[in-house]
Every structure is written in C-alpha cells, then in structure tokens.
Scaffold this active site. Structure first.
Site, PDB file in Angstrom:
ATOM      1  N   HIS A 201       8.036  10.488 -23.228  1.00  0.00           N
ATOM      2  CA  HIS A 201       8.623  10.334 -24.564  1.00  0.00           C
ATOM      3  C   HIS A 201      10.021   9.714 -24.511  1.00  0.00           C
ATOM      4  O   HIS A 201      10.480   9.132 -25.490  1.00  0.00           O
ATOM      5  CB  HIS A 201       8.735  11.687 -25.272  1.00  0.00           C
TER       6      HIS A 201
ATOM      7  N   ASP B  42      -2.136  11.493 -22.538  1.00  0.00           N
ATOM      8  CA  ASP B  42      -0.875  12.241 -22.613  1.00  0.00           C
ATOM      9  C   ASP B  42      -1.101  13.393 -23.581  1.00  0.00           C
ATOM     10  O   ASP B  42      -2.105  13.435 -24.304  1.00  0.00           O
ATOM     11  CB  ASP B  42       0.259  11.326 -23.112  1.00  0.00           C
ATOM     12  N   SER B  43      -0.129  14.291 -23.622  1.00  0.00           N
ATOM     13  CA  SER B  43      -0.204  15.397 -24.577  1.00  0.00           C
ATOM     14  C   SER B  43      -0.098  14.879 -26.015  1.00  0.00           C
ATOM     15  O   SER B  43      -0.520  15.561 -26.938  1.00  0.00           O
ATOM     16  CB  SER B  43       0.937  16.372 -24.307  1.00  0.00           C
TER      17      SER B  43
ATOM     18  N   GLU C 118       9.226  12.403 -31.114  1.00  0.00           N
ATOM     19  CA  GLU C 118       8.058  12.587 -31.997  1.00  0.00           C
ATOM     20  C   GLU C 118       8.446  12.367 -33.465  1.00  0.00           C
ATOM     21  O   GLU C 118       7.656  11.864 -34.250  1.00  0.00           O
ATOM     22  CB  GLU C 118       7.466  13.993 -31.825  1.00  0.00           C
TER      23      GLU C 118
ATOM     24  N   CYS D 124       9.916  11.849 -18.438  1.00  0.00           N
ATOM     25  CA  CYS D 124       9.040  12.292 -19.523  1.00  0.00           C
ATOM     26  C   CYS D 124       8.685  11.031 -20.285  1.00  0.00           C
ATOM     27  O   CYS D 124       9.567  10.208 -20.581  1.00  0.00           O
ATOM     28  CB  CYS D 124       9.763  13.281 -20.431  1.00  0.00           C
TER      29      CYS D 124
ATOM     30  N   CYS E 157       1.675  11.303 -18.467  1.00  0.00           N
ATOM     31  CA  CYS E 157       2.437  12.496 -18.856  1.00  0.00           C
ATOM     32  C   CYS E 157       3.050  13.062 -17.582  1.00  0.00           C
ATOM     33  O   CYS E 157       2.326  13.361 -16.619  1.00  0.00           O
ATOM     34  CB  CYS E 157       1.494  13.510 -19.500  1.00  0.00           C
TER      35      CYS E 157
HETATM   36  N1  DGL Z   1       4.803  13.332 -22.539  1.00  0.00           N
HETATM   37  C1  DGL Z   1       5.140  14.608 -21.920  1.00  0.00           C
HETATM   38  C2  DGL Z   1       5.672  14.372 -20.506  1.00  0.00           C
HETATM   39  O1  DGL Z   1       5.806  13.254 -20.044  1.00  0.00           O
HETATM   40  C3  DGL Z   1       6.153  15.354 -22.723  1.00  0.00           C
HETATM   41  C4  DGL Z   1       5.642  15.963 -24.005  1.00  0.00           C
HETATM   42  C5  DGL Z   1       5.114  17.360 -23.826  1.00  0.00           C
HETATM   43  O2  DGL Z   1       5.889  18.289 -23.569  1.00  0.00           O
HETATM   44  O3  DGL Z   1       3.889  17.522 -23.950  1.00  0.00           O
HETATM   45  O4  DGL Z   1       5.977  15.330 -19.843  1.00  0.00           O
END
Ligand code: DGL
Length: 288
Positions: free
Chosen positions: A205, A29-30, A171, A203, A92
């Site tokens: 997160h 993931d990011s 975060e 997402c 992600c």
């Molecule tokens: N985890 C990312 C997603 O599911 C969101 C965080 C980001 O913008 O990098 O899109």
C-alpha cells in the site's frame, strides 16, 4: 537444477517447469495495495495476462495472527489455482512474510513473493549502510526483512518500523496534506534517527504515499534518502523468473487484466484506479 547466479532465492526453490506460457499470472493481496505490483508487472511484462484477486472482505491482514494469514492466503491461492494460473505472485508483504513457505509446500506451482526483491533493492540502495523498512505489524514482527537482508549482505543492519496507519490512509486515498505528512513523519523519525540509509516500502500500500514519505525522510535526514518501492523490484524478479524458465508469454498484444474482489466491488473501484494507474475494466465479486 543449479540456479544461475542472478536467480533469486525465490526462483531457486520453485517446482520443476511444466507450465503453459500463455496461462495468466495470478496475483493477490489482502486488498487494493497489490495493484501497485500489478502496475509494475504490466509495465515490465506487458504481454502477460493477469488475474488479480483482492481479498477486500478480510483486509487488513497486517494485524492478524500468522495462522489466520496462512489460512486466508491459501484460500486466495487455491482460488487462483482453480483459474489455471501458471504462477502466483504474492503482492502482499504480510503474506510473503508469514505464509510464503507454507504456500510453496501446499501448492504445486511457483509462488513468488515481495520480500526478497524488496530486501535486495534496499541493500543496493543503502550501499552498505543500515536498511530502514516500513511495514505492517505482521511483517515487521515476523523478522522476514532482517532474515532476507542477512541472506544478501553480512554487513547491512535492518531498522524496522511498523506503520499500520499508512494502510488506512492509502485505502482512503489520503495521499497528501497534513495528515499523511504527520503520520509518515512519526513513523520515519526513529528509522532515520537510528541511521537508516534508505527506506524500503515494505507494504504494497505504501508506494501510493511515496511522495510524502520521500519528502519527510529527506527533511528528517537533512539530505535525500532513497525510498525503495518493492513493487518494481518484484516485477523485475517475476520477469527474470519467467525468462530464466522460458515461460514468458509470446503474445504480441497487451496482456489482459481480470480483477476479482471478495467484497462488493464499488468501494474497490473508487480507489483502485489510483493504485493501478490505468482505467479499470470490470471488477467481479467472488466467494472464496
Ligand atoms: N498489502 C498489505 C501488505 O503488503 C498491507 C495491507 C494489510 O494489512 O492487509 O502487507
């Protein structure tokens, strides 16, 4: 090979099987959010070894151009490929939305994403009604959810809403109280007003804020609204993929978890346990 009827469109497009069943799964993931997928994977496939890479030096991806996200995603995937993983789980939504097809073309191993499982769970939860989706700006503007839902249901409409501030709240660990409540409400209002019968957390997160999102959606709708966590749906998809191909680990011990990040591990460690739901082992910094 003809895919069995319950196979996902993801699994139907994968390269032929020649994998080592005891090799780890690579997940990336990011940043931290993909740990919600790792948590679901460790519950659903407990004997699998997992290498998780969080590209914490370059988070967020959700506000970047498609070309940049593709470049970052290929860098993460090649790093995991170099570690001998048997498949890559893109934990992600933003990468799954804009880079999955390119990754499947460029990489010689199975790549599974989070959008199709999330869309499938959303269609089921909405029971023929409109599917609400919260996601990053990149995910919503890509149209990936409407495409995935259209491939699953000829009836279901998608009501998408970019909700970028929820990434920062997650975060920061701001998971309850007035600020997340007001921010969630602001994003949910147009979705519920337009008649969404469920809300997909598009997402990785957002599952951390699920409690607040559920409460605000129910308050706005005047009745409970199902909130779909695509992490669990993705873990189910990965488990089905491994079972269909007879590639699941046969270990009897609990699988290991190796955590890699691209920025200093300190801030990651502080928040990651909350995402993962279990104590962290070592977190190592790597260069891509
Ligand atoms: N985890 C990312 C997603 O599911 C969101 C965080 C980001 O913008 O990098 O899109």
């Amino acid at each position: 090979m003809v895919a069995p009827p319950h196979a996902s469109s993801a699994s139907a497009q994968q390269p032929p099987s020649r994998l080592d069943r005891e090799a780890p799964l690579g997940v990336f993931d990011s940043g931290l959010g993909g740990l919600t997928v790792v948590r679901a994977l460790r519950a659903r496939c407990p004997s699998e070894d997992i290498i998780y890479l969080g590209d914490t030096a370059r988070v967020p991806y959700g506000t970047r151009s498609g070309e940049t996200v593709v470049r970052y995603a290929l860098g993460c995937a090649r790093m995991l490929l170099g570690r001998g993983v048997k498949a890559i789980v893109v934990a992600c939504n933003t990468v799954s939305a804009v880079a999955l097809e390119m990754m499947r073309v460029e990489l010689d191993l199975p790549v599974l994403g989070v959008i199709v499982p999330g869309a499938r769970a959303g269609v089921a939860a909405a029971r023929g009604g409109a599917v609400g989706v919260l996601g990053t700006t990149g995910t919503i503007s890509s149209g990936a959810y409407p495409r995935a839902v259209a491939s699953l249901s000829t009836r279901a409409e998608v009501i998408g809403q970019a909700a970028p501030l929820l990434v920062s709240l997650a975060e920061e660990g701001w998971l309850e109280g007035e600020v997340p409540r007001l921010v969630s409400r602001r994003y949910l209002e147009p979705v519920i007003r337009a008649g969404a019968k469920c809300v997909v957390l598009g997402c990785t997160h957002y599952p951390l804020l699920q409690g607040v999102i559920e409460a605000e959606a129910a308050d706005l709708a005047g009745a409970p609204v199902p909130v779909v966590d695509s992490a669990r749906a993705t873990a189910e998809d990965v488990a089905n993929f491994l079972e269909e191909r007879d590639q699941g680990s046969r270990r009897t011990r609990r699988g290991s978890l190796e955590l890699l990040v691209t920025d200093l591990p300190k801030s990651f460690t502080a928040v990651a346990e909350r995402f993962l739901g279990e104590p962290l082992g070592d977190v190592r910094q790597v260069d891509l």
